[in-house]
Each structure stands twice: as structure tokens, then as C-alpha cells.
Motif scaffolding. Structure first.
Motif, PDB file in Angstrom:
ATOM      1  N   LEU A  55      67.144 100.770   7.839  1.00 28.49           N
ATOM      2  CA  LEU A  55      67.338  99.380   8.234  1.00 28.49           C
ATOM      3  C   LEU A  55      67.396  99.213   9.747  1.00 28.49           C
ATOM      4  O   LEU A  55      67.359  98.098  10.252  1.00 28.49           O
ATOM      5  N   GLU A  56      67.511 100.308  10.483  1.00 30.97           N
ATOM      6  CA  GLU A  56      67.730 100.208  11.914  1.00 30.97           C
ATOM      7  C   GLU A  56      66.620  99.456  12.634  1.00 30.97           C
ATOM      8  O   GLU A  56      66.864  98.693  13.557  1.00 30.97           O
ATOM      9  N   SER A  57      65.371  99.702  12.222  1.00 32.55           N
ATOM     10  CA  SER A  57      64.249  99.098  12.932  1.00 32.55           C
ATOM     11  C   SER A  57      63.851  97.752  12.372  1.00 32.55           C
ATOM     12  O   SER A  57      62.820  97.209  12.744  1.00 32.55           O
ATOM     13  N   PRO A 156      81.198  99.650   5.477  1.00 31.07           N
ATOM     14  CA  PRO A 156      79.829  99.275   5.816  1.00 31.07           C
ATOM     15  C   PRO A 156      78.841  99.719   4.737  1.00 31.07           C
ATOM     16  O   PRO A 156      78.892 100.852   4.254  1.00 31.07           O
ATOM     17  N   GLY A 157      77.955  98.815   4.356  1.00 36.02           N
ATOM     18  CA  GLY A 157      76.981  99.090   3.308  1.00 36.02           C
ATOM     19  C   GLY A 157      77.396  98.587   1.953  1.00 36.02           C
ATOM     20  O   GLY A 157      76.567  98.494   1.053  1.00 36.02           O
ATOM     21  N   GLN A 158      78.681  98.247   1.778  1.00 29.78           N
ATOM     22  CA  GLN A 158      79.148  97.739   0.500  1.00 29.78           C
ATOM     23  C   GLN A 158      79.176  96.214   0.522  1.00 29.78           C
ATOM     24  O   GLN A 158      78.796  95.589   1.512  1.00 29.78           O
ATOM     25  N   LEU A 219      71.129  94.175  -1.039  1.00 30.15           N
ATOM     26  CA  LEU A 219      71.338  92.770  -0.688  1.00 30.15           C
ATOM     27  C   LEU A 219      71.251  92.576   0.819  1.00 30.15           C
ATOM     28  O   LEU A 219      70.651  91.615   1.306  1.00 30.15           O
ATOM     29  N   ARG A 220      71.827  93.502   1.550  1.00 29.12           N
ATOM     30  CA  ARG A 220      71.780  93.438   3.012  1.00 29.12           C
ATOM     31  C   ARG A 220      70.351  93.506   3.521  1.00 29.12           C
ATOM     32  O   ARG A 220      69.949  92.751   4.420  1.00 29.12           O
TER      33      ARG A 220
END
Length: 381
Positions: A55-57, A156-158, A219-220
């Protein structure tokens, strides 16, 4: 140029602003995910870390200035209350504060990116909002959440959900960076009804728990992608694309987060059944609390009992009377979760959905859900 309103004001404040989003790259520093409840397994950390790295980029956030930012504690507390139905409760009023907020409004969905630093830790309290669901996805920091009797940690991530009208208390440890999705209650209910091909028999109730990281990251990722695609829309006639992106967000919330319709929502869609099966189904749903026998279903369907039996077997994988019983038990489960009181209340619910004998109701209920009706009631309160 297509513009989107970025004000979040529910209370009538004039903080609305229109601007065009430009994509930028968001960097994440989390390599291990920890919370006070423990540390995830090495394999889980590796898998989650790889997903986060992917997801970083992803260019998703506005390059423009934040919709609102402040380093004044009083202004920050007022803004949080006005825009998100939350109360900011700093551990120390003298703690330095830094609040930045970006927002994107669709027709029935509001997307928020919030960055908040307020000392080593701070609390927020959500006031009941009967018209919206809230879905929160931490990006940085750990959120200890308390919803009724439920207590959990969101790393983070949840992700976790707050039902309409539901109060919640949250304690953030360290810097808070999170995505928040606010969804209109009626719009979500209508979207679910359209997918199920029938009206929702009870309000949508998301389970009070922290969803696993796979659901949270999925979802993120969709929120990030939606934000980026909206930023690239530059023609007024592209409103249909925005509507379809919003529908994708609604379907993701319903499909990734556990709620009282999840089993039905996630079930494989059956091929179109013959008219006589659908007639019987419609009659059952319309008269669910009334006495119904096989002769009633035969009469309304217009075919023989043998044809009706095999029609349900082929197209619904069950018999007409089992279909009726399962629908009644689903309604009973929803009512038990909302009920207050003792065993007499269980009796009332059983009789209200067509059961004459409590023992039969208890047996059928336990066979379907793996617990007694009274156990369901106890867990709900």
C-alpha cells in the motif's frame, strides 16, 4: 472540472470547502504491529507487513492543504465535536496538540483522514448518532476501544465498526492517524435490501469486535483506491462513476465486516427460482408471525405439494417448512439480542414468531445456532 465538497460539518458549522485532490504517496513506518494485549505471530506480522508495503506506493491523499488544522487545544476540541460526533478528552489540557484533517464527501459516504497528536495518550468519546454507521481503520497508533461491554485493541491494519446510535469510548496510545468511513444508515440498509432481494427484517448490527487484519487492510486498500480515482475525475458527467465507487464501499463494509446479515449476504446467489417457489417465499415473509401450514403454501403457489417440495429442494436446498422455520429463528435471534429481561421474554418471542411450545423452540434454536435462546440473550447484555 469536477469538484467534491470536503467539509464534514454535521452541526451546521461553515467549514465547507471545495477543491480538487491530487494524488501523493503515503509512507508507512510500521514493520511490526504491537498492542498491549500481545504481539502477533511472526508469520502474521510478515504477511501483514507485506500487505502494508504493497500500500505504500498507492497515491491516495490530497496534495492540497488540510481541510482543517490547528495546534490550539480548544479549537481542536470544538472541531472534533462539531464534525465527527466525538468528544476529545486530553489526559492533560496543557499537552501540546496537533490536529490535521482531510475529508471527501460522496453522496451517502464520508471519508476522513485524521492525524492527531495530543500527548502520549488521549481519549475520545463518541456520542450516539442514530443516522450513521462509523468504520474506523487505524494507520498509526493503537486504539483501545470500549463499546458497551466489549473491550478490545485496534492496531494499524485492523478495523472496527460503530453501529448507528451506539456510544463508544476510545483511548489512543501515541500518535493517532486513522481513516474513518461514515455511512448513512438508510443508504446502507437500502443497499443491503437490494442485494438480498427483500426488506431488512431488523436494523443492521455490526459485531462489536476488532476485525482481523485481512479485512481491515482490504477495506483500507479500497478506501485508498476510491480516494485516488475520485481525484482523477475531471468531468461533471462522470457522476455515475462516483456513485459506483460509493456502492463498492458499501458492499465492502457489508462483505468484510461481520454483522447480523453476514451469513445471508455472503451465501452464493441462487439461480432464479420458478414462480411458484418465489410465491411461497413471498407469502412466508409477509405472514411470518402467522400460523402457516404446507396447505397454505400449496394454495398460494398454485402447484402440488410434491412440485413445491422438489422446487424448494432444487432451488433453495431445503424444504418449504424448513425455510419457514429458519426465517422465524433468524427473526427470533435478532429479537433476543435486543431483548431485556428473563425467561418469560424468551417465551414471548417464541410465541410471537409462531411457536406454540417453548421446548420445541429451544430445541430448534439450539440446533440452528449452537446455543440456547437464553444464552444469546445473556451475551447481548
Amino acid at each position: 472540472m469536477l469538484q467534491f465538497h470536503c467539509g464534514l460539518d454535521q452541526m451546521g458549522a461553515s467549514r465547507e470547502n471545495s477543491f480538487v485532490f491530487k494524488p501523493v504517496i503515503m509512507r508507512h513506518k510500521e514493520s511490526r504491529i504491537k498492542c498491549s494485549a500481545g504481539i502477533f505471530s511472526q508469520q502474521a506480522n510478515l504477511e501483514i507487513g507485506m500487505q502494508m508495503h504493497a500500500l505504500e506506493s498507492m497515491p491516495v491523499f490530497p496534495h492540497a492543504d488540510a481541510t482543517f488544522e490547528t495546534s490550539n487545544m480548544t479549537d481542536g476540541m470544538h472541531y472534533v465535536t462539531e464534525t465527527s460526533r466525538h468528544m476529545l478528552c486530553p489526559t492533560r489540557r496543557s499537552s501540546p496538540v496537533s490536529l490535521r484533517h482531510w475529508g471527501l464527501s460522496l453522496e451517502h459516504v464520508q471519508l476522513d483522514l485524521i492525524e492527531l497528536v495530543c500527548g502520549e495518550e488521549f481519549r475520545t468519546e463518541k456520542m450516539g448518532d442514530a443516522t450513521h454507521y462509523y468504520f474506523q481503520l487505524p494507520i498509526r497508533g493503537v486504539c483501545e476501544v470500549e463499546i458497551g461491554k466489549f473491550k478490545g485493541h485496534a492496531a494499524p491494519g485492523q478495523a472496527f465498526a460503530l453501529n448507528s446510535g451506539e456510544d463508544a469510548r476510545k483511548k489512543w496510545i501515541g500518535e493517532c492517524r486513522q481513516l474513518m468511513i461514515r455511512v448513512d444508515r438508510l443508504a446502507l440498509t437500502q443497499a443491503l435490501s437490494a442485494e438480498l432481494d427483500h426488506d431488512c427484517r431488523a436494523p443492521i448490527l455490526f459485531e462489536n469486535k476488532v476485525q482481523d487484519s485481512r479485512a481491515g487492510l482490504a477495506l483500507r486498500s479500497l478506501v485508498f483506491s476510491t480516494w485516488q480515482q475520485i481525484a482523477l475525475l475531471d468531468q461533471p458527467e462522470q457522476w455515475r462513476i462516483g456513485r459506483n465507487l460509493e456502492r463498492s464501499l458499501l458492499m465492502a463494509c457489508l462483505g468484510l465486516l461481520t454483522h447480523n446479515y453476514s451469513e445471508e449476504f455472503l451465501a452464493p446467489k441462487s439461480p432464479a427460482a420458478p414462480y411458484y417457489v418465489r410465491r411461497a417465499e413471498d407469502y412466508i415473509r409477509a405472514n411470518l408471525r402467522e400460523p402457516i401450514g404446507i396447505e397454505d403454501l400449496v394454495a398460494v403457489s398454485g402447484v402440488s405439494s410434491r412440485s413445491l417440495y422438489y422446487g424448494f429442494r432444487r432451488w433453495r436446498g431445503t424444504t418449504p417448512m424448513s425455510f419457514l422455520r429458519n426465517l422465524r429463528l433468524n427473526v427470533a435471534r435478532d429479537e433476543l439480542r435486543e431483548a431485556q429481561g428473563n425467561g418469560e421474554r424468551v417465551t414471548h418471542i417464541a410465541m410471537n414468531i409462531g411457536y406454540d411450545h417453548l421446548s420445541r423452540f429451544s430445541r430448534d434454536y439450539k440446533q440452528r445456532f449452537g446455543e440456547s435462546p437464553s444464552a444469546t440473550m445473556r451475551r447481548a447484555h
